[in-house]
Design an enzyme around this catalytic site. Sequence first.
Site, mmCIF file in Angstrom:
data_model
loop_
_atom_site.group_PDB
_atom_site.id
_atom_site.type_symbol
_atom_site.label_atom_id
_atom_site.label_comp_id
_atom_site.label_asym_id
_atom_site.label_seq_id
_atom_site.Cartn_x
_atom_site.Cartn_y
_atom_site.Cartn_z
ATOM 1 C CG ASP A 226 -2.163 0.708 0.952
ATOM 2 O OD1 ASP A 226 -2.540 1.413 0.028
ATOM 3 O OD2 ASP A 226 -2.915 0.898 2.050
ATOM 4 C CG LEU B 212 10.011 -17.016 -2.775
ATOM 5 C CD1 LEU B 212 10.604 -16.303 -1.983
ATOM 6 C CD2 LEU B 212 9.200 -16.173 -3.958
ATOM 7 C CG HIS C 113 -0.103 2.197 -9.356
ATOM 8 N ND1 HIS C 113 -0.070 1.868 -8.091
ATOM 9 C CD2 HIS C 113 -1.104 3.009 -9.744
ATOM 10 C CE1 HIS C 113 -1.303 2.364 -7.663
ATOM 11 N NE2 HIS C 113 -1.877 2.973 -8.779
#
Length: 254
Positions: A34, A145, A51
């Site tokens: 956020d 991962l 962004h």
Amino acid sequence: MIDRFFHTEDVNSENNNTPLDPHNIPTHIAIIMDGNGRWAKNKGLPRIAGHREGMKVINKVVEKADELGVKYLTLYAFSTENWKRPKTEVDFLMKLPERFLSKELPKLQKNNVKVRIMGDESLLPSHTVQAVRKAVEETSDNTGLLLNFALNYGSRHELVQMMKKTGEDIASGSINPEDIDEEMVSKRLLSNGLPDPDLLIRTSGEIRLSNFMLWQLAYSEFWFTEVLWPDFKDKDLIEAIHTFQQRKRRYGGV
Ligand code: V0D
């Protein structure tokens, strides 16, 4: 292997310079990324610039998490509520998976990272779905991962879909209500196959869950920071894990 846990950059001043305990690294970290819009606003830039900057941070976090021994990393990229944003912003956001993957997929491959998606694909533009499916497919044999993007994800939506399907399965006789247990519920959620997150990180000072993994986060440790996502650094990840390691997890026991 153990050595790298004692590099000075893995130590942080707010935690007494104690290194991380390599035997108590969270297996699964979920992050609500956020503060991208606020980061841009603070700099007098359009929200999309935030962004774009936020996207750059993902790589570093993936690499650091991997290096520390994290096995699953879930990133909240787009919520079912984010469609309410201006169309220009939504259109821009929907191009980010392609942009990210065309640039980063080779590196993810090299690092043996497995990409996964969690969310309702049906409302996403086909160009976005295609790029993402290709990445999931091309990394499906990787054993390192697991990088799980929550994309058009909402926890209540996930639960509603699961309950509809379960109702149908009961009606058709393929399962009985008595068969339903917590394990079955978990398996019927979009996070099937992933362990519940051990640690939730949310940046940008908001202290709420915002419809993110409500079932899966039942026993997770939460760590909140004022740091905006585009400013999130390795040291912040380390601080989060450090705080995690100082907590006693009880899972409802004593
Ligand atoms: C914007 C900060 C990577 C949060 C990061 C469509 C908001 C940058 C992806 C991505 C977004 C998603 C799926 C995938 C590969 C990459 C992404 C969105 C937003 C929403 F397979 N960054 N990113 N997706 N932002």
